[in-house]
Design a protein around this motif. Sequence first.
Motif, PDB file in Angstrom:
ATOM      1  N   UNK A 118      29.766 -13.833  51.486  1.00  0.00           N
ATOM      2  CA  UNK A 118      29.681 -12.835  50.417  1.00  0.00           C
ATOM      3  C   UNK A 118      30.964 -12.942  49.610  1.00  0.00           C
ATOM      4  N   UNK A 119      30.824 -13.219  48.325  1.00  0.00           N
ATOM      5  CA  UNK A 119      31.976 -13.363  47.434  1.00  0.00           C
ATOM      6  C   UNK A 119      31.943 -12.225  46.420  1.00  0.00           C
ATOM      7  N   UNK A 120      33.038 -11.479  46.346  1.00  0.00           N
ATOM      8  CA  UNK A 120      33.109 -10.333  45.439  1.00  0.00           C
ATOM      9  C   UNK A 120      34.247 -10.536  44.449  1.00  0.00           C
ATOM     10  N   UNK A 121      33.902 -10.416  43.174  1.00  0.00           N
ATOM     11  CA  UNK A 121      34.879 -10.504  42.097  1.00  0.00           C
ATOM     12  C   UNK A 121      34.610  -9.434  41.066  1.00  0.00           C
ATOM     13  N   UNK A 122      35.236  -9.549  39.923  1.00  0.00           N
ATOM     14  CA  UNK A 122      35.026  -8.581  38.849  1.00  0.00           C
ATOM     15  C   UNK A 122      33.608  -8.723  38.307  1.00  0.00           C
ATOM     16  N   UNK A 123      32.913  -7.593  38.191  1.00  0.00           N
ATOM     17  CA  UNK A 123      31.534  -7.571  37.710  1.00  0.00           C
ATOM     18  C   UNK A 123      31.404  -6.372  36.786  1.00  0.00           C
ATOM     19  N   UNK A 124      31.169  -6.647  35.500  1.00  0.00           N
ATOM     20  CA  UNK A 124      31.101  -5.572  34.514  1.00  0.00           C
ATOM     21  C   UNK A 124      29.808  -4.771  34.607  1.00  0.00           C
ATOM     22  N   UNK A 125      28.833  -5.250  35.362  1.00  0.00           N
ATOM     23  CA  UNK A 125      27.564  -4.555  35.536  1.00  0.00           C
ATOM     24  C   UNK A 125      27.287  -4.286  37.009  1.00  0.00           C
ATOM     25  N   UNK A 126      28.330  -3.982  37.768  1.00  0.00           N
ATOM     26  CA  UNK A 126      28.159  -3.743  39.200  1.00  0.00           C
ATOM     27  C   UNK A 126      27.329  -2.473  39.415  1.00  0.00           C
ATOM     28  N   UNK A 127      26.484  -2.504  40.445  1.00  0.00           N
ATOM     29  CA  UNK A 127      25.587  -1.381  40.747  1.00  0.00           C
ATOM     30  C   UNK A 127      25.653  -1.043  42.230  1.00  0.00           C
ATOM     31  N   UNK A 128      25.121   0.115  42.578  1.00  0.00           N
ATOM     32  CA  UNK A 128      25.038   0.498  43.983  1.00  0.00           C
ATOM     33  C   UNK A 128      24.238  -0.527  44.766  1.00  0.00           C
ATOM     34  N   UNK A 129      23.158  -1.034  44.171  1.00  0.00           N
ATOM     35  CA  UNK A 129      22.302  -2.002  44.862  1.00  0.00           C
ATOM     36  C   UNK A 129      23.087  -3.269  45.219  1.00  0.00           C
ATOM     37  N   UNK A 130      23.937  -3.723  44.335  1.00  0.00           N
ATOM     38  CA  UNK A 130      24.765  -4.908  44.626  1.00  0.00           C
ATOM     39  C   UNK A 130      25.718  -4.624  45.785  1.00  0.00           C
ATOM     40  N   UNK A 131      26.344  -3.443  45.760  1.00  0.00           N
ATOM     41  CA  UNK A 131      27.218  -3.058  46.863  1.00  0.00           C
ATOM     42  C   UNK A 131      26.448  -2.993  48.183  1.00  0.00           C
ATOM     43  N   UNK A 132      25.250  -2.462  48.112  1.00  0.00           N
ATOM     44  CA  UNK A 132      24.408  -2.333  49.306  1.00  0.00           C
ATOM     45  C   UNK A 132      24.098  -3.704  49.901  1.00  0.00           C
ATOM     46  N   UNK A 133      23.687  -4.647  49.064  1.00  0.00           N
ATOM     47  CA  UNK A 133      23.355  -5.990  49.540  1.00  0.00           C
ATOM     48  C   UNK A 133      24.583  -6.677  50.137  1.00  0.00           C
ATOM     49  N   UNK A 134      25.725  -6.535  49.470  1.00  0.00           N
ATOM     50  CA  UNK A 134      26.944  -7.148  49.980  1.00  0.00           C
ATOM     51  C   UNK A 134      27.341  -6.550  51.327  1.00  0.00           C
ATOM     52  N   UNK A 135      27.275  -5.231  51.421  1.00  0.00           N
ATOM     53  CA  UNK A 135      27.655  -4.545  52.654  1.00  0.00           C
ATOM     54  C   UNK A 135      26.763  -4.971  53.818  1.00  0.00           C
ATOM     55  N   UNK A 136      25.464  -4.972  53.605  1.00  0.00           N
ATOM     56  CA  UNK A 136      24.532  -5.328  54.675  1.00  0.00           C
ATOM     57  C   UNK A 136      24.710  -6.783  55.111  1.00  0.00           C
ATOM     58  N   UNK A 137      24.943  -7.669  54.145  1.00  0.00           N
ATOM     59  CA  UNK A 137      25.123  -9.088  54.486  1.00  0.00           C
ATOM     60  C   UNK A 137      26.380  -9.291  55.322  1.00  0.00           C
ATOM     61  N   UNK A 138      27.463  -8.600  54.966  1.00  0.00           N
ATOM     62  CA  UNK A 138      28.713  -8.718  55.735  1.00  0.00           C
ATOM     63  C   UNK A 138      28.519  -8.142  57.133  1.00  0.00           C
ATOM     64  N   UNK A 139      27.807  -7.023  57.210  1.00  0.00           N
ATOM     65  CA  UNK A 139      27.519  -6.425  58.521  1.00  0.00           C
ATOM     66  C   UNK A 139      26.698  -7.372  59.391  1.00  0.00           C
ATOM     67  N   UNK A 140      25.897  -8.226  58.766  1.00  0.00           N
ATOM     68  CA  UNK A 140      25.096  -9.200  59.526  1.00  0.00           C
ATOM     69  C   UNK A 140      25.905 -10.428  59.916  1.00  0.00           C
ATOM     70  N   UNK A 141      27.135 -10.534  59.419  1.00  0.00           N
ATOM     71  CA  UNK A 141      27.971 -11.647  59.843  1.00  0.00           C
ATOM     72  C   UNK A 141      28.444 -12.580  58.760  1.00  0.00           C
ATOM     73  N   UNK A 142      28.107 -12.313  57.490  1.00  0.00           N
ATOM     74  CA  UNK A 142      28.590 -13.166  56.400  1.00  0.00           C
ATOM     75  C   UNK A 142      30.103 -13.069  56.280  1.00  0.00           C
ATOM     76  N   UNK A 143      30.754 -14.189  55.986  1.00  0.00           N
ATOM     77  CA  UNK A 143      32.208 -14.193  55.753  1.00  0.00           C
ATOM     78  C   UNK A 143      32.485 -13.548  54.406  1.00  0.00           C
ATOM     79  N   UNK A 144      33.442 -12.640  54.358  1.00  0.00           N
ATOM     80  CA  UNK A 144      33.734 -11.796  53.196  1.00  0.00           C
ATOM     81  C   UNK A 144      34.930 -12.376  52.438  1.00  0.00           C
ATOM     82  N   UNK A 145      34.685 -12.770  51.187  1.00  0.00           N
ATOM     83  CA  UNK A 145      35.702 -13.375  50.326  1.00  0.00           C
ATOM     84  C   UNK A 145      35.906 -12.511  49.085  1.00  0.00           C
TER      85      UNK A 145
END
Length: 256
Positions: A118-145
């Motif tokens: 999961x790679x997180x950078x500046x996003x001018x259209x960031x949404x709760x749904x994007x945060x949700x997907x990132x959070x769940x993927x990291x919780x499943x074991x994705x490396x967080x960058x």
Amino acid sequence: MRNYKGYLIDLDGTMYRGKEKIPAAKRFIEKLQDKKIPFLFVTNNSTQEPQAVVDNLANNFDIHVTRENVYTTALATADYLAGLAKGKKSVYTIGEFGLKKALTDKGFYFEEKNPAYVVVGLDYDVTYHKFELATLAIKRGAKFIGTNADTNLPNERGLVPGAGSIIALVECATQQKATYVGKPEAIIMEKALAKLNLQKDEVIMVGDNYMTDISAGINLGTDTLIVYTGVSTPKQVSQKDIKPTYEVNSLDEWSL
């Protein structure tokens, strides 16, 4: 002053101030070009492709370089992941086109549910749904960058949220710290060195911000040159335990 074989250079505050030209910066780059000394602009901006940086320098500041002179945190992130991948090429990304293009150019593909990264950078259209997907993927074991830790960016309205603010939300939701790539971390500097094909004792980092540019050079173990045309002041730097290798008020004071 040593004769360095390569230069790593910041942009905003060093080459220009917002929309304001710094005349000495143009002269500095032209001297590097005349002497055929390789250089890279090392920027924490992950939103744009290198060509956009090239166009901005040319059109607004009369500084003429090529894409090969630009190394963004998006490119550094893609290079870093490519070195880790070992066949794992799935990634979920919160970010703009520049970041996504850099990743796809390195053979990564986008996966929402079970990505390797999961790679997180500046996003001018960031949404709760994007945060949700990132959070769940990291919780499943994705490396967080995280692309870079800058919490704020200056624009005409003031200091607005930067990539670091977005990454911090995901860190809070996952209770995990991201691996950061951009300045002041050494990762982007190591990748920039590899791009120049030089060793750390052969280059110097040039910038206006002690906390990002100079600290990045210090973390890498290379010499540093702070120019007082941007963020940091001589008084602030005088209070630091580790000083820049060199300090100038203008790049005109620097001899190549």
